[in-house]
Scaffold this motif. Structure first.
Motif, PDB file in Angstrom:
ATOM      1  N   GLY A  11      -0.353   3.715 -13.956  1.00  0.00           N
ATOM      2  CA  GLY A  11       0.151   2.377 -13.604  1.00  0.00           C
ATOM      3  C   GLY A  11      -0.309   1.380 -14.658  1.00  0.00           C
ATOM      4  N   GLY A  14       0.974  -2.196 -15.080  1.00  0.00           N
ATOM      5  CA  GLY A  14       0.947  -3.038 -13.880  1.00  0.00           C
ATOM      6  C   GLY A  14      -0.082  -4.154 -13.988  1.00  0.00           C
ATOM      7  N   GLN A  15      -0.182  -4.955 -12.917  1.00  0.00           N
ATOM      8  CA  GLN A  15      -1.033  -6.155 -13.017  1.00  0.00           C
ATOM      9  C   GLN A  15      -2.529  -5.838 -12.985  1.00  0.00           C
ATOM     10  N   ILE A  16      -2.963  -4.865 -12.219  1.00  0.00           N
ATOM     11  CA  ILE A  16      -4.403  -4.523 -12.238  1.00  0.00           C
ATOM     12  C   ILE A  16      -4.786  -4.009 -13.627  1.00  0.00           C
ATOM     13  N   GLU A  42       2.644   5.820 -17.363  1.00  0.00           N
ATOM     14  CA  GLU A  42       3.586   4.945 -16.647  1.00  0.00           C
ATOM     15  C   GLU A  42       4.841   5.733 -16.298  1.00  0.00           C
ATOM     16  N   ILE A  43       5.647   5.161 -15.438  1.00  0.00           N
ATOM     17  CA  ILE A  43       6.963   5.744 -15.195  1.00  0.00           C
ATOM     18  C   ILE A  43       7.869   5.359 -16.387  1.00  0.00           C
ATOM     19  N   VAL A  87      -4.258   4.111 -10.665  1.00  0.00           N
ATOM     20  CA  VAL A  87      -3.916   2.769 -10.174  1.00  0.00           C
ATOM     21  C   VAL A  87      -2.455   2.703  -9.733  1.00  0.00           C
ATOM     22  N   GLY A  88      -1.583   3.376 -10.462  1.00  0.00           N
ATOM     23  CA  GLY A  88      -0.148   3.326 -10.158  1.00  0.00           C
ATOM     24  C   GLY A  88       0.153   3.993  -8.824  1.00  0.00           C
ATOM     25  N   ILE A 108       3.656  11.475  -5.563  1.00  0.00           N
ATOM     26  CA  ILE A 108       3.053  11.050  -6.843  1.00  0.00           C
ATOM     27  C   ILE A 108       1.675  11.692  -7.040  1.00  0.00           C
ATOM     28  N   VAL A 129      -7.270   4.003  -6.935  1.00  0.00           N
ATOM     29  CA  VAL A 129      -7.150   2.585  -6.565  1.00  0.00           C
ATOM     30  C   VAL A 129      -5.830   2.360  -5.812  1.00  0.00           C
ATOM     31  N   ASN A 131      -2.786   2.330  -3.402  1.00  0.00           N
ATOM     32  CA  ASN A 131      -2.790   2.493  -1.934  1.00  0.00           C
ATOM     33  C   ASN A 131      -1.721   3.437  -1.416  1.00  0.00           C
ATOM     34  N   MET A 155     -11.398   3.773  -3.923  1.00  0.00           N
ATOM     35  CA  MET A 155     -12.073   2.488  -4.131  1.00  0.00           C
ATOM     36  C   MET A 155     -12.187   1.647  -2.863  1.00  0.00           C
ATOM     37  N   HIS A 187      -9.921   2.087   3.113  1.00  0.00           N
ATOM     38  CA  HIS A 187      -9.589   0.817   2.453  1.00  0.00           C
ATOM     39  C   HIS A 187      -8.305   0.291   3.106  1.00  0.00           C
TER      40      HIS A 187
END
Ligand code: NAX
Length: 327
Positions: A11, A14-16, A42-43, A87-88, A108, A129, A131, A155, A187
Motif C-alpha cells: 500500500g 497510500g496515505q499512511i 502496490e496494485i 499497510v495496503g 489479499i 496495519v 484493517n 498493530m 484493533h
C-alpha cells in the motif's frame, strides 16, 4: 555502517505510507546506523503514483536509503525481505457487509502470506496495519506455514499511544510519566484499554482518576478515536498511524524500555485464557529482536468481561474467513 536490510511496505502509494516510507528511510525505525532497501508493493493502477513517491524519496537524498524496488508483484516485493509492513488493504465500500470486507482482505493477505513463505528471510518480522489488522495478520500467518507464527503481528500501538496521551492530559502530566499502558484484544471498537496496571509518575493510575471517567470517557474516547479523526480531518489517521508502525517495529527490533511494556497484536499462546492461535493484543516486552507476553497481571471482573468481548469478536472474524484459512 551496517549492511543494508530489506523492508517491504505494501500500500506504498497510500496515505499512511506517504509518512511511513520517509521515516523508515530517515532511520527512525531501525536506527541511524542501519541502511535500508525499500521494497514497495502496490496494485497495478497505483504504480504511477508509487513512482512519484519513489521520486520524492530520491529527492530527500537520505543517506540510509540504499535502494528501492517498486512493484505490483508480491513475489518480488517480499524477496529476501527482513521486515514487512502490510499497510495496503481493501477499504469497506458502499453496501459492503463486514463478512464481504473480511473475505476481500482474506484474498489479499493469503496471497501475501504465501509470497512471504516462499521468498522472505526466515527471520522476517511482519507487522499488519491494514484493517481488519488482527484477522489479516492471522490470514497471512496461516498462509506462511514455514515461518514461525510469532513473526506475524498486528498493530494496536496507535491505540496504545492514544490511551497514553488521554491519561497524561487528564492527570496533567506528560507522556513520559505514563508507563505500562495496555490495550487488550482487537484493533477495533471492542478493544479494551486497561489502566489497572498503568503508572503515572510512578503512582497507580486508578488512584488518580475516578471510575466514572474511566468507564464513560476514557475507554470510549480511545475506542472511537479513529472515527473522531475522520470526522475532524475528513480522512483517516495517517501520520499517527505511520508513527505507531515505526514505534512497533523499532521496539520489536531494538527492545522496549526497562520497566515498561508495549501493546502488540501477537500470536496467542493461551496466556490470560485467550484462545490459542488468535492474533490478540497483549502487553509485551521486547528484547534481542523477540517479544514476550508479560505474565501474572491481576485481572478483575470488569477487565475479564471486556477481554472476553474483544476475544469473541476475533473468534467471529476468524470463523467468517475459516474457509480461506489453510488448516
Ligand atoms: P489508503 O487507501 O490511502 O492506501 C492504501 C493503499 O493500499 C492504496 O494505495 C491501495 O492502492 C493499496 N492497496 C490495496 N490493495 C493492495 C494490495 N493487494 N497490495 C498492495 N497494495 C494495495 O489507506 P491508508 O490510509 O494508507 O490506510 C491503510 C490501511 O491502514 C487501511 O486498511 C486502514 O484501515 C488501516 N489503518 C490501520 C490502523 C491501525 O491502527 N491498525 C490505523 C490507521 C488506519 O486506519
Amino acid at each position: 555502517m551496517k549492511a543494508p536490510v530489506r523492508v517491504t511496505v505494501t500500500g506504498a502509494a497510500g496515505q499512511i505510507s506517504y509518512s511511513l516510507l520517509f521515516r523508515i528511510a530517515a532511520g527512525d525505525m531501525l536506527g541511524k546506523d542501519q541502511p535500508v532497501i525499500l521494497q514497495m508493493l502496490e496494485i497495478t493502477p497505483a504504480l504511477e503514483a508509487l513512482k512519484g513517491v519513489a521520486m520524492e524519496l530520491d529527492d530527500c537524498a537520505f543517506p540510509l536509503l540504499a535502494g528501492m524496488v517498486c512493484t505490483d508483484d508480491a513475489n518480488v516485493a517480499f524477496k529476501d525481505t527482513d521486515y514487512a509492513l502490510l499497510v495496503g488493504a481493501r477499504p469497506r465500500g458502499p453496501g459492503m457487509e463486514r463478512k464481504d470486507l473480511l473475505e476481500a482482505n482474506a484474498a489479499i493477505f493469503s496471497v501475501q502470506g504465501k509470497a512471504i513463505n516462499a521468498h522472505a528471510s526466515r527471520d522476517i518480522k511482519v507487522l499488519v496495519v491494514g484493517n481488519p489488522a488482527n484477522t489479516n495478520a492471522l490470514i497471512a500467518q496461516r498462509n506462511a506455514p514455514d515461518i514461525n507464527p510469532r513473526q506475524f503481528t498486528a498493530m494496536t500501538r496507535l491505540d496504545h499511544n492514544r490511551a497514553q496521551t488521554q491519561l497524561a492530559q487528564k492527570t496533567g502530566k506528560t507522556i513520559n510519566d505514563v508507563t505500562k499502558m495496555l490495550i487488550w484484544g482487537n484493533h477495533s471498537s471492542t478493544q479494551y484499554p486497561d489502566i489497572h496496571n498503568t503508572l503515572v509518575d510512578g503512582k497507580p493510575a486508578m488512584g488518580l482518576i475516578d471510575q466514572a471517567w474511566y468507564e464513560s470517557e476514557f475507554i470510549p474516547v480511545v475506542q472511537q478515536r479513529g472515527a473522531a479523526i475522520i470526522k475532524a480531518r475528513g480522512a483517516s489517521s495517517a501520520a499517527s498511524a505511520a508513527n505507531a508502525a515505526i514505534f512497533h517495529m523499532r521496539d520489536w527490533a531494538l527492545g522496549t524500555p526497562a520497566n515498561d511494556w508495549v501493546s502488540m497484536g501477537v500470536y496467542s499462546d493461551g496466556s490470560y485464557g485467550v484462545d490459542k492461535g488468535l492474533i490478540y493484543s497483549f502487553p509485551c516486552v521486547c528484547k534481542n529482536g523477540d517479544w514476550e507476553i508479560v505474565q501474572g497481571l491481576a485481572i478483575n471482573d470488569f477487565s475479564q468481561a471486556r477481554m472476553k468481548a474483544t476475544e469473541k469478536e476475533l473468534q467471529e472474524e476468524r470463523d467468517a474467513v475459516k474457509a480461506l484459512l489453510p488448516s
